[in-house]
Design a protein around this motif. Structure first.
Motif, mmCIF file in Angstrom:
data_model
loop_
_atom_site.group_PDB
_atom_site.id
_atom_site.type_symbol
_atom_site.label_atom_id
_atom_site.label_comp_id
_atom_site.label_asym_id
_atom_site.label_seq_id
_atom_site.Cartn_x
_atom_site.Cartn_y
_atom_site.Cartn_z
ATOM 1 N N ASP A 182 -3.050 -3.102 -2.889
ATOM 2 C CA ASP A 182 -4.129 -2.443 -2.702
ATOM 3 C C ASP A 182 -4.368 -1.480 -4.061
ATOM 4 N N ASP A 233 0.813 -1.133 -0.208
ATOM 5 C CA ASP A 233 -0.035 0.090 0.050
ATOM 6 C C ASP A 233 0.968 1.276 -0.015
ATOM 7 N N GLU A 234 0.273 2.337 -0.488
ATOM 8 C CA GLU A 234 1.116 3.668 -0.466
ATOM 9 C C GLU A 234 0.282 4.807 0.125
HETATM 10 MG MG MG Z 1 -3.972 2.341 -0.982
#
Ligand code: MG
Length: 334
Positions: free
Chosen positions: A228, A123-124
């Motif tokens: 994600d 995820d980021e």
């Molecule tokens: Mg995300």
């Protein structure tokens, strides 16, 4: 980058001189859009409209450093010194629309009992914040660590306070194999000006973080890798097609993936904490607490920094292509 390198041979000495690279001033970019997007684009440039008659031309505009030509085929040609920068802004809008569509139509079926399997999640964060870096994390959570993390309260970073996450991140890091990548603003602005969309930047970082984790796992394999989702599978792999190492095996994409496996939630926490820490560090440098997001408070703070330290300092801590920059300069010059 657009450099021309000239080699000149000197007949007298027999040596070859390398001339200074000369920057090309003209560049061009062509993007294909959907019809409703074209209307939006035309409206945006309405005040710069010029008459141009030519085959298939629907609309043309002339700005100080760019000319824009819209064709009936829904192709748009950007030409001139700032063409790539301008095109990349619209490309980003396109990417965002694509990812919204993804949210509406999740077309990939996920494996049964995914939540109980051994998964690397990624995820980021920081993509919508004017100040600060983009951070991406990937975390491997084997099935026998799921309970530990769940008991610790690991869940989507959006539902946790920063203070709570600062407590949790070291425990996750101590117990799990992970990779954390921080893309500093200088680097972000450089690649953005080269025409990279945020989608491409994110895809490259996710791929790199995943490959780091796999390397650290020394041949051990996860059941799945869960990203994600911010782009369709096709778009994601198109962005990273020129990478040396492309992670493909057992890769799943899902929106709200932090709810599907604790590894993505753990990644979101590690990425978020790194972002918050970096924001504190940048704020200390300029002596002002940096607000998150991209709202009017951000504009006000950025204007103070611009006035006090100048453009370069502000650029080096911000995502310069955001619409905030123009507002900030206006405020600062008042
Ligand atoms: Mg995300």
């Amino acid at each position: 980058m657009f450099y021309e390198i000239l080699f000149l041979a000197s007949s007298k000495t027999g040596t070859i001189k390398l001339m200074k690279p000369r920057r090309k001033t003209m560049s061009q970019s062509v993007l294909q859009f959907e019809k409703n997007f074209i209307q939006q684009l035309i409206k945006h440039y309405e005040q710069y409209k010029v008459e141009r008659n030519g085959n298939g031309i629907l609309f043309a505009a002339k700005l100080p450093n760019i000319s824009i030509t819209v064709y009936h085929s829904n192709k748009v040609l950007f030409q001139g010194k700032d063409a790539n920068l301008e095109a990349s802004k619209w490309q980003q809008g396109k990417d965002e629309i694509t990812s919204k569509k993804v949210t509406n139509a999740m077309n990939e079926t996920l494996p049964k009992r995914l939540e109980s399997l051994s998964v690397i999640g990624s995820d980021e964060t920081g993509t919508g914040d004017y100040f600060g870096p983009i951070t991406v994390a990937a975390v491997f959570v084997p099935s026998d660590k799921i309970e530990l993390l769940t008991k610790l309260g690991v869940q989507d970073s959006k539902t946790l306070t920063d203070a709570k996450m600062v407590e949790m991140a070291p425990i996750i890091k101590k117990n799990c194999i992970y990779s954390l990548l921080v893309l500093p603003n200088e680097k972000y602005n450089t690649v953005q000006e080269k025409g990279w969309s945020q989608g491409k930047i994110k895809a490259l970082l996710h791929n790199k973080a995943l490959s780091h984790v796999l390397r650290k796992m020394n041949g051990q394999k996860p059941d799945y890798i869960l990203i994600d989702q911010f782009a369709t599978r096709d778009v994601y792999y198109r962005h990273i097609q020129n990478e040396k190492e492309i992670i493909r095996e057992n890769v799943l994409f899902a929106t709200k993936a932090e709810q599907l496996h604790v590894s993505v939630a753990a990644a979101s926490i590690i990425a978020r904490v790194a972002f918050v820490e970096k924001m504190d560090e940048l704020g200390d440098k300029v002596g002002i607490e940096l607000p998150k997001g991209a709202g009017s408070q951000v504009d006000e703070t950025a204007a103070i920094i611009y006035k006090k330290f100048g453009e370069t300092t502000l650029k080096n801590i911000s995502k310069w292509h955001f619409a905030n920059t123009n507002k900030v300069i206006k405020i600062a010059r008042k």
